[in-house]
Design an enzyme around this catalytic site. Structure first.
Site, mmCIF file in Angstrom:
data_model
loop_
_atom_site.group_PDB
_atom_site.id
_atom_site.type_symbol
_atom_site.label_atom_id
_atom_site.label_comp_id
_atom_site.label_asym_id
_atom_site.label_seq_id
_atom_site.Cartn_x
_atom_site.Cartn_y
_atom_site.Cartn_z
ATOM 1 N N LYS A 203 -47.987 37.365 42.636
ATOM 2 C CA LYS A 203 -48.517 36.349 41.723
ATOM 3 C C LYS A 203 -47.854 36.591 40.236
ATOM 4 C CE LYS A 203 -50.305 33.988 43.480
ATOM 5 N NZ LYS A 203 -49.174 33.168 44.381
ATOM 6 N N SER A 204 -46.662 37.366 40.495
ATOM 7 C CA SER A 204 -46.127 37.291 39.022
ATOM 8 C C SER A 204 -44.812 36.464 38.899
ATOM 9 C CB SER A 204 -45.184 38.837 39.188
ATOM 10 O OG SER A 204 -46.138 39.990 39.543
ATOM 11 N N GLY A 205 -44.906 35.370 39.574
ATOM 12 C CA GLY A 205 -44.205 34.225 39.608
ATOM 13 C C GLY A 205 -42.706 34.609 40.271
ATOM 14 N N ASN B 272 -41.860 33.254 43.129
ATOM 15 C CA ASN B 272 -41.169 32.270 43.919
ATOM 16 C C ASN B 272 -40.301 31.284 42.720
ATOM 17 O OD1 ASN B 272 -42.122 31.667 46.925
ATOM 18 N ND2 ASN B 272 -43.704 32.653 45.638
ATOM 19 N N TRP B 273 -40.569 31.377 41.470
ATOM 20 C CA TRP B 273 -39.957 30.977 40.341
ATOM 21 C C TRP B 273 -38.759 31.579 40.119
ATOM 22 C CZ3 TRP B 273 -41.775 30.664 34.506
ATOM 23 C CH2 TRP B 273 -41.239 30.033 33.875
ATOM 24 N N HIS C 273 -42.535 42.906 47.841
ATOM 25 C CA HIS C 273 -43.719 43.309 46.990
ATOM 26 C C HIS C 273 -44.029 44.692 47.129
ATOM 27 C CE1 HIS C 273 -44.353 38.894 45.834
ATOM 28 N NE2 HIS C 273 -44.989 38.615 47.032
ATOM 29 N N ARG D 228 -45.238 40.245 35.031
ATOM 30 C CA ARG D 228 -46.268 39.359 34.399
ATOM 31 C C ARG D 228 -47.575 39.985 33.731
ATOM 32 N NH1 ARG D 228 -48.838 34.057 37.334
ATOM 33 N NH2 ARG D 228 -49.206 32.819 35.632
ATOM 34 N N SER E 22 -54.361 34.405 38.900
ATOM 35 C CA SER E 22 -53.541 33.877 40.129
ATOM 36 C C SER E 22 -53.875 34.333 41.197
ATOM 37 C CB SER E 22 -51.990 33.867 39.571
ATOM 38 O OG SER E 22 -51.175 33.414 40.622
ATOM 39 N N TYR F 194 -42.306 37.107 33.575
ATOM 40 C CA TYR F 194 -42.756 35.952 33.374
ATOM 41 C C TYR F 194 -42.769 35.031 32.179
ATOM 42 C CZ TYR F 194 -45.871 31.861 35.028
ATOM 43 O OH TYR F 194 -46.283 30.679 35.387
ATOM 44 N N MET G 90 -40.336 22.315 41.655
ATOM 45 C CA MET G 90 -40.488 23.216 42.639
ATOM 46 C C MET G 90 -41.915 22.679 43.347
ATOM 47 S SD MET G 90 -39.886 27.034 41.322
ATOM 48 C CE MET G 90 -40.658 27.665 42.653
ATOM 49 N N LYS H 112 -50.971 26.496 37.878
ATOM 50 C CA LYS H 112 -50.788 25.783 36.695
ATOM 51 C C LYS H 112 -49.668 26.251 35.985
ATOM 52 C CE LYS H 112 -55.696 26.003 35.175
ATOM 53 N NZ LYS H 112 -56.677 26.207 34.059
HETATM 54 P P1 A3P Z 1 -50.586 30.319 38.614
HETATM 55 O O1 A3P Z 1 -51.336 30.720 39.818
HETATM 56 O O2 A3P Z 1 -50.831 31.177 37.223
HETATM 57 O O3 A3P Z 1 -50.082 29.015 38.410
HETATM 58 P P2 A3P Z 1 -46.042 34.089 43.006
HETATM 59 O O4 A3P Z 1 -44.607 33.396 43.293
HETATM 60 O O5 A3P Z 1 -45.510 35.771 42.634
HETATM 61 O O6 A3P Z 1 -47.070 34.036 43.949
HETATM 62 O O7 A3P Z 1 -46.520 33.609 41.562
HETATM 63 C C1 A3P Z 1 -46.941 32.542 41.601
HETATM 64 C C2 A3P Z 1 -47.502 32.001 40.235
HETATM 65 O O8 A3P Z 1 -46.013 31.578 39.497
HETATM 66 C C3 A3P Z 1 -48.421 30.772 40.040
HETATM 67 O O9 A3P Z 1 -49.034 31.098 38.869
HETATM 68 C C4 A3P Z 1 -47.343 29.660 39.919
HETATM 69 O O10 A3P Z 1 -48.028 28.633 39.262
HETATM 70 C C5 A3P Z 1 -46.127 30.225 38.988
HETATM 71 N N1 A3P Z 1 -45.030 29.520 39.364
HETATM 72 C C6 A3P Z 1 -44.370 29.129 40.450
HETATM 73 N N2 A3P Z 1 -43.115 28.493 40.088
HETATM 74 C C7 A3P Z 1 -43.029 28.169 38.729
HETATM 75 C C8 A3P Z 1 -42.592 27.480 37.721
HETATM 76 N N3 A3P Z 1 -41.234 26.786 38.175
HETATM 77 N N4 A3P Z 1 -42.667 27.551 36.506
HETATM 78 C C9 A3P Z 1 -43.825 28.123 35.982
HETATM 79 N N5 A3P Z 1 -44.661 28.851 36.831
HETATM 80 C C10 A3P Z 1 -44.156 28.860 38.171
#
Ligand code: A3P
Length: 287
Positions: free
Chosen positions: A44-46, A48-49, A99, A121, A129, A184, A223, A249
């Protein structure tokens, strides 16, 4: 749908999609190669982004790969079922994700030149998250309330264990030339500069239009609309898509809408105790 965890060396893992034999093989037998590239994060640190950004850097901004191959095939999570075998067989440069805390990560990494990015993050946003995401998954204990999730997070009774231990373990690598930390928050604050820093670390070269395309296709909206990246391909039996989504979010500071004053104080107290060994102000959320 909820169930208990799979425990390995004191760390809880989801009991769906993970096997003890894989976790043991990953730790003890997996051979990290010098040309591998690894993305490491606490869930949940971002993650996938960052992965979308990495894949788009590798494809020089061409969205074809990210739009045709699921995220977990582009950069498998090494500790998940079957990823180990796939990666062992894969020839040429490999990119993969994890992870895992340091003590469970392949031992061979620590004597290799493989490059790693450790993504961080604000743990308060990670917790928030975590609350919304893990209740969608099978094989994970579901808290009855945000308050219960808060308690479990502080105890490390959540997938992959304690955020504090994870962070302390991996940040021991700070200063090594094959290890880069990205947050993040910095991705949010200045995505262009942060992506340029990642490109440089990877030793890649992208032209201005290629860079623009990376930024465009890794945006929250792009995404969220990309079924290869938004986890909607995961079967309903494993992820309850009716109750929420990965790209929820995508902001910083959402924890402020969830923590009570007492929770905020309790969190700060634990944070200060656990992170006492780090210089003040090294994380963007401390400022
Ligand atoms: P939130 O739940 O706060 O919205 P992970 O990939 O480690 O599981 O993390 C998921 C978090 O990254 C989620 O946060 C998600 O919305 C956020 N996230 C994924 N893609 C993103 C993007 N392109 N821009 C901003 N936040 C993103």
């Amino acid at each position: 749908m909820a169930s208990d965890y799979l425990w390995f060396e004191g760390i809880p893992f989801p009991s769906v999609g993970y096997r003890l034999e894989d976790l043991k093989s990953v730790k003890n037998e997996f051979v990290v190669r010098d040309e591998d590239f690894i993305t490491l994060s606490y869930p949940k640190s971002g993650t996938n982004w960052l992965l979308e950004i990495i894949c788009l850097i590798y494809s020089k901004g061409d969205p074809n790969w990210v739009q045709s191959v699921p995220m977990w095939e582009r950069s498998p999570w090494i500790e998940t079922e079957e990823a180990y075998e796939q990666l062992v067989k894969k020839e040429g440069p490999r990119i993969y994700t994890s992870h895992l805390p340091t003590q469970l990560f392949p031992k061979s990494f620590f004597n290799s030149k493989a490059k790693m990015i450790y993504l961080l993050r604000n743990p308060r946003d990670v917790l928030t998250s975590n609350f919304y995401f893990f209740r969608l998954l099978s094989g994970v204990k579901h808290p009855e309330s945000f308050d219960q999730c808060f308690e479990w997070f502080l105890q490390g009774n959540v997938p992959y264990g304690s955020w504090f231990d994870h962070c302390q373990g991996w940040l021991q690598m700070r200063g090594k030339e094959n290890f880069l930390t990205v947050t993040y928050e910095e991705l949010h604050q200045d995505i262009r500069a942060t992506v340029e820093k990642i490109i440089q670390f990877l030793g890649k070269k992208l032209g201005p239009e290629e860079l623009d395309s990376v930024l465009k296709h890794a945006s929250f909206k792009a995404m969220r609309d990309n079924k290869m990246s938004n986890l909607t391909l995961i079967p309903d039996t494993v992820m309850d898509h009716s109750q929420g989504q990965l790209l929820r979010k995508g902001v910083t500071g959402d924890w402020k809408h969830h923590f009570t004053v007492a929770q905020s104080e309790a969190f700060d107290k634990m944070y200060q105790e656990k992170m006492a060994g780090f210089p003040p102000g090294i994380f963007p959320w401390d400022m």
